[in-house]
Design a protein around this motif. Structure first.
Motif, PDB file in Angstrom:
ATOM      1  N   ILE A   1      -2.958  51.047 -21.087  1.00 15.94           N
ATOM      2  CA  ILE A   1      -3.476  52.414 -20.919  1.00 15.94           C
ATOM      3  C   ILE A   1      -4.912  52.409 -20.403  1.00 15.94           C
ATOM      4  O   ILE A   1      -5.403  53.402 -19.889  1.00 15.94           O
ATOM      5  CB  ILE A   1      -3.352  53.194 -22.244  1.00 15.94           C
ATOM      6  CG1 ILE A   1      -3.319  54.695 -21.954  1.00 15.94           C
ATOM      7  CG2 ILE A   1      -4.435  52.866 -23.231  1.00 15.94           C
ATOM      8  CD1 ILE A   1      -2.685  55.496 -23.026  1.00 15.94           C
TER       9      ILE A   1
ATOM     10  N   TYR B   1       2.622  63.228 -20.165  1.00 18.11           N
ATOM     11  CA  TYR B   1       3.181  62.432 -19.066  1.00 18.11           C
ATOM     12  C   TYR B   1       2.629  61.007 -19.100  1.00 18.11           C
ATOM     13  O   TYR B   1       3.327  60.055 -18.784  1.00 18.11           O
ATOM     14  CB  TYR B   1       2.905  63.088 -17.706  1.00 18.11           C
ATOM     15  CG  TYR B   1       3.683  64.360 -17.508  1.00 18.11           C
ATOM     16  CD1 TYR B   1       5.009  64.461 -17.938  1.00 18.11           C
ATOM     17  CD2 TYR B   1       3.114  65.473 -16.906  1.00 18.11           C
ATOM     18  CE1 TYR B   1       5.722  65.630 -17.782  1.00 18.11           C
ATOM     19  CE2 TYR B   1       3.826  66.651 -16.745  1.00 18.11           C
ATOM     20  CZ  TYR B   1       5.133  66.726 -17.186  1.00 18.11           C
ATOM     21  OH  TYR B   1       5.838  67.881 -17.036  1.00 18.11           O
ATOM     22  N   ARG B   2       1.364  60.879 -19.498  1.00 17.24           N
ATOM     23  CA  ARG B   2       0.777  59.536 -19.596  1.00 17.24           C
ATOM     24  C   ARG B   2       1.479  58.739 -20.702  1.00 17.24           C
ATOM     25  O   ARG B   2       1.743  57.552 -20.558  1.00 17.24           O
ATOM     26  CB  ARG B   2      -0.731  59.634 -19.862  1.00 17.24           C
ATOM     27  CG  ARG B   2      -1.444  58.290 -19.879  1.00 17.24           C
ATOM     28  CD  ARG B   2      -1.432  57.633 -18.509  1.00 17.24           C
ATOM     29  NE  ARG B   2      -1.821  56.221 -18.548  1.00 17.24           N
ATOM     30  CZ  ARG B   2      -0.945  55.212 -18.598  1.00 17.24           C
ATOM     31  NH1 ARG B   2       0.352  55.444 -18.652  1.00 17.24           N
ATOM     32  NH2 ARG B   2      -1.362  53.962 -18.589  1.00 17.24           N
TER      33      ARG B   2
ATOM     34  N   GLN C   1      -9.326  64.832 -21.528  1.00 17.40           N
ATOM     35  CA  GLN C   1      -9.162  65.597 -22.757  1.00 17.40           C
ATOM     36  C   GLN C   1     -10.477  66.278 -23.102  1.00 17.40           C
ATOM     37  O   GLN C   1     -11.530  65.676 -23.018  1.00 17.40           O
ATOM     38  CB  GLN C   1      -8.785  64.665 -23.911  1.00 17.40           C
ATOM     39  CG  GLN C   1      -7.568  63.829 -23.650  1.00 17.40           C
ATOM     40  CD  GLN C   1      -6.314  64.664 -23.576  1.00 17.40           C
ATOM     41  OE1 GLN C   1      -6.124  65.575 -24.356  1.00 17.40           O
ATOM     42  NE2 GLN C   1      -5.479  64.392 -22.602  1.00 17.40           N
TER      43      GLN C   1
ATOM     44  N   LEU D   1       3.434  55.406 -20.290  1.00 17.54           N
ATOM     45  CA  LEU D   1       3.065  54.238 -21.107  1.00 17.54           C
ATOM     46  C   LEU D   1       4.308  53.636 -21.761  1.00 17.54           C
ATOM     47  O   LEU D   1       4.464  52.415 -21.808  1.00 17.54           O
ATOM     48  CB  LEU D   1       2.044  54.644 -22.173  1.00 17.54           C
ATOM     49  CG  LEU D   1       1.606  53.551 -23.142  1.00 17.54           C
ATOM     50  CD1 LEU D   1       0.881  52.416 -22.425  1.00 17.54           C
ATOM     51  CD2 LEU D   1       0.711  54.101 -24.244  1.00 17.54           C
TER      52      LEU D   1
ATOM     53  N   PRO E   1       1.387  60.812 -12.808  1.00 17.49           N
ATOM     54  CA  PRO E   1       1.508  62.175 -13.308  1.00 17.49           C
ATOM     55  C   PRO E   1       0.497  63.076 -12.614  1.00 17.49           C
ATOM     56  O   PRO E   1      -0.581  62.598 -12.231  1.00 17.49           O
ATOM     57  CB  PRO E   1       1.181  62.034 -14.792  1.00 17.49           C
ATOM     58  CG  PRO E   1       0.424  60.784 -14.902  1.00 17.49           C
ATOM     59  CD  PRO E   1       0.889  59.891 -13.796  1.00 17.49           C
ATOM     60  N   PRO E   2       0.827  64.337 -12.431  1.00 20.21           N
ATOM     61  CA  PRO E   2      -0.067  65.202 -11.676  1.00 20.21           C
ATOM     62  C   PRO E   2      -1.378  65.447 -12.423  1.00 20.21           C
ATOM     63  O   PRO E   2      -1.391  65.564 -13.640  1.00 20.21           O
ATOM     64  CB  PRO E   2       0.730  66.506 -11.551  1.00 20.21           C
ATOM     65  CG  PRO E   2       1.710  66.448 -12.661  1.00 20.21           C
ATOM     66  CD  PRO E   2       2.004  65.026 -12.912  1.00 20.21           C
ATOM     67  N   GLY E   3      -2.427  65.487 -11.665  1.00 23.75           N
ATOM     68  CA  GLY E   3      -3.719  65.872 -12.221  1.00 23.75           C
ATOM     69  C   GLY E   3      -4.369  64.809 -13.068  1.00 23.75           C
ATOM     70  O   GLY E   3      -3.966  63.662 -13.112  1.00 23.75           O
ATOM     71  N   SER E   4      -5.407  65.217 -13.737  1.00 20.13           N
ATOM     72  CA  SER E   4      -6.174  64.302 -14.564  1.00 20.13           C
ATOM     73  C   SER E   4      -5.677  64.385 -16.000  1.00 20.13           C
ATOM     74  O   SER E   4      -5.055  65.352 -16.410  1.00 20.13           O
ATOM     75  CB  SER E   4      -7.638  64.722 -14.491  1.00 20.13           C
ATOM     76  OG  SER E   4      -8.249  64.594 -15.726  1.00 20.13           O
ATOM     77  N   ILE E   5      -5.944  63.325 -16.784  1.00 20.48           N
ATOM     78  CA  ILE E   5      -5.537  63.412 -18.184  1.00 20.48           C
ATOM     79  C   ILE E   5      -6.787  63.586 -19.056  1.00 20.48           C
ATOM     80  O   ILE E   5      -6.836  63.203 -20.201  1.00 20.48           O
ATOM     81  CB  ILE E   5      -4.702  62.200 -18.633  1.00 20.48           C
ATOM     82  CG1 ILE E   5      -5.483  60.909 -18.497  1.00 20.48           C
ATOM     83  CG2 ILE E   5      -3.407  62.118 -17.927  1.00 20.48           C
ATOM     84  CD1 ILE E   5      -4.898  59.769 -19.302  1.00 20.48           C
TER      85      ILE E   5
ATOM     86  N   THR F   1      -5.721  58.820 -13.681  1.00 19.76           N
ATOM     87  CA  THR F   1      -4.794  57.744 -13.363  1.00 19.76           C
ATOM     88  C   THR F   1      -5.360  56.901 -12.235  1.00 19.76           C
ATOM     89  O   THR F   1      -5.801  57.433 -11.228  1.00 19.76           O
ATOM     90  CB  THR F   1      -3.457  58.335 -12.906  1.00 19.76           C
ATOM     91  OG1 THR F   1      -3.071  59.276 -13.878  1.00 19.76           O
ATOM     92  CG2 THR F   1      -2.409  57.276 -12.766  1.00 19.76           C
TER      93      THR F   1
ATOM     94  N   ALA G   1      -2.953  51.764  -9.358  1.00 22.30           N
ATOM     95  CA  ALA G   1      -1.794  51.411 -10.179  1.00 22.30           C
ATOM     96  C   ALA G   1      -0.628  51.034  -9.286  1.00 22.30           C
ATOM     97  O   ALA G   1      -0.386  51.688  -8.278  1.00 22.30           O
ATOM     98  CB  ALA G   1      -1.409  52.587 -11.062  1.00 22.30           C
TER      99      ALA G   1
ATOM    100  N   ASP H   1      -0.676  66.515 -19.087  1.00 24.27           N
ATOM    101  CA  ASP H   1      -1.069  65.210 -18.536  1.00 24.27           C
ATOM    102  C   ASP H   1      -1.017  64.121 -19.609  1.00 24.27           C
ATOM    103  O   ASP H   1      -0.592  63.004 -19.344  1.00 24.27           O
ATOM    104  CB  ASP H   1      -2.472  65.290 -17.937  1.00 24.27           C
ATOM    105  CG  ASP H   1      -2.506  66.258 -16.774  1.00 24.27           C
ATOM    106  OD1 ASP H   1      -1.465  66.431 -16.119  1.00 24.27           O
ATOM    107  OD2 ASP H   1      -3.566  66.865 -16.534  1.00 24.27           O
TER     108      ASP H   1
ATOM    109  N   THR I   1      -8.917  56.608 -22.528  1.00 19.72           N
ATOM    110  CA  THR I   1      -7.777  57.452 -22.181  1.00 19.72           C
ATOM    111  C   THR I   1      -8.235  58.689 -21.418  1.00 19.72           C
ATOM    112  O   THR I   1      -7.432  59.499 -21.015  1.00 19.72           O
ATOM    113  CB  THR I   1      -7.033  57.907 -23.437  1.00 19.72           C
ATOM    114  OG1 THR I   1      -7.971  58.473 -24.325  1.00 19.72           O
ATOM    115  CG2 THR I   1      -6.308  56.776 -24.088  1.00 19.72           C
TER     116      THR I   1
END
Lengths: 285, 182
Positions: A156, B158-159, A277, B163, A271-275, A164, A168, B155, A160
């Motif tokens: 990961i 989906y991550r 948080q 994973l 996956p679309p967009g940013s993760i 992404t 990758a 998101d 986090t």
């Protein structure tokens, strides 16, 4: 004399010197912290030593040579088979013309088997080398040096909150492309692996290793089958028969070597967009 | 004769005593109902009161109730609300720190609590690979609930899903390599 200098300085100058010293210390500390964080971001798992990169390049070359050798023979086989069908030879096996055509197809088929027999040992050797190098790396780096949680963190990434990674690997599904192209792609990915993060490398190494494992088994089985198929075809030559097995083998070789568009697997996309948080819980691990 | 007269009186007293016993039991054991409100904050207040008045044993059900209520009004702030509730539960001694972490991370973190252990993957994860993957799959559905349905963190979910797929691939390769080295 240097030791005495601060004592001789006026109060303002002493303060200035102290500020300078503090600033110097802060700078040094910052440099240390930066260096440490740079080290922490450097990939630490060694999954692709130079030998693996070289093995992959060589496997790609061997695969390309085999394709080149087989391409012409398989093209000829296709033409002969087309002619056989157009001549309505199916069901007219006793016709002398059809028997002649069937023998020609059989001879070309034998030629294909001979080329494969010649090239497969080289292929087997390089594929096995790559497989064994990767196997050692995976076993040591991911299997023995990591706990399941560490493996998860490697996959990961340390944070986090990052988006992404664009680097990758997008390799998913190993069919649907030329064998040499596949190895070329592996080689290119691995050769530029310095720019990739640990998480990408772990997935990439696993993907290549499983592919090599599968390829290695296929080569072994193919080599065993070639001897049997050659003998069978030599017998068939005297009767001028085209067996369904023959056509199956040719079809199989074509799909392995040159790819099969119908079985092309979908490439997994990010996956679309940013993760990113907005909130991080104190309970989060 | 005296015995005949006393018998009905004793029966009445006996019945009364039995009724009193039943009534006293009913008052000491709380009924622990689920929160009826649709508002998460009010529901948390209700649950906190219940937990502090003898309903600790119903923690799992209450947590599930709260998740269900939050699903009705999904928003990113719900993560914080749940985290604060779990920290409170820890402070009250209802949960240990480890339990609070487990409750939070199972639902609201991308990483999988089912993939933990103190030993290396060759010796610990590989022999239990199928079980680990099965548990991860179950956890993924809890993450779907926590991240996607409660917190609207698409998101993040989906991550987590990716994973899971990556772990599946990497474990397959690593465990094959471990087995080949034996």
């Amino acid at each position: 004399m240097n030791n005495k200098r601060p004592l001789a300085l006026p109060v303002g100058a002493f303060d200035w010197a102290r500020r300078q010293a503090t600033l110097g210390l802060l700078l040094a500390a910052s440099v240390l912290i930066l260096a440490q964080s740079a080290l922490a971001n450097t990939p630490t798992i060694r999954l692709f030593p130079t030998s693996v990169v070289e093995d992959l390049r060589q496997t790609g070359n061997v695969a390309r040579d085999m394709e080149t050798g087989l391409q012409e023979v398989i093209g000829r086989l296709d033409q002969q088979q087309q002619l056989y069908e157009e001549s309505k030879c199916d069901g007219a096996e006793n016709d002398s013309g059809c028997q002649r055509l069937a023998r020609q197809i059989g001879a070309t088929y034998l030629e294909m088997l001979t080329i494969m027999e010649e090239r497969l040992p080289d292929m087997e050797h390089t594929v096995n080398n790559t497989r064994m190098s990767l196997e050692k790396g995976l076993r040591n780096e991911l299997g023995k040096k990591m706990t399941p949680w560490q493996l998860q963190e490697t996959l990961i990434g340390k944070t986090t909150t990052s988006t992404t990674s664009p680097s990758a690997p997008t390799l998913r599904g190993r069919s649907g492309m030329r064998l040499s192209e596949r190895f070329k792609q592996y080689y290119q990915l691995v050769a530029t692996s310095g720019s990739q993060s640990d998480q990408s490398l772990a997935v990439l190494a696993s993907d290549i290793y499983l592919d090599m494992d599968e390829t290695s088994l296929l080569i072994e089985r193919t080599r065993q089958e070639i001897a049997r198929a050659t003998l069978m075809e030599q017998l068939n030559q005297s009767f001028g028969i085209i067996t369904p097995e023959m056509m199956e083998v040719v079809g199989g070789v074509k799909s392995i070597l040159f790819g099969d568009e119908e079985t092309r697997a979908l490439v997994a996309g990010p996956p679309p967009g940013s993760i990113e948080q907005a909130y991080r819980s104190p309970l989060e691990q | 004769m005296i015995t005949n007269k006393l018998f009905p009186t004793l029966t009445v007293f006996g019945t009364l005593a039995a009724l009193l016993t039943v009534a006293s039991c009913a008052t000491t054991a709380p009924s622990c109902p689920s929160p009826q409100t649709r508002n998460l904050d009010s529901a948390i207040s209700f649950v906190k009161t219940s937990l502090n008045t003898g309903c600790q044993a119903h923690f799992d059900r209450y947590y599930d109730d709260l998740l269900r209520i939050a699903e009705g009004d999904p928003k990113p702030e719900n993560k914080r609300t749940f985290s604060e509730f779990l920290v409170w539960s820890g402070d009250q001694g209802l949960l240990s720190t480890r339990q609070a972490e487990e409750y939070y991370n199972r639902y609201f973190n991308v990483k999988f609590m089912s993939m933990k252990g103190d030993y290396n993957n060759c010796s610990h994860t590989c022999p239990n690979k199928q079980k680990v993957l099965f548990n991860m799959e179950r956890e993924l559905s809890d993450k779907e609930r926590g991240l996607l349905k409660v917190s609207e963190d698409r998101d993040g979910y989906y991550r987590a899903d990716r994973l899971f797929q990556e772990v599946e691939l990497v474990l397959e390769a690593t465990c094959t390599a471990c087995a080949a080295g034996r």
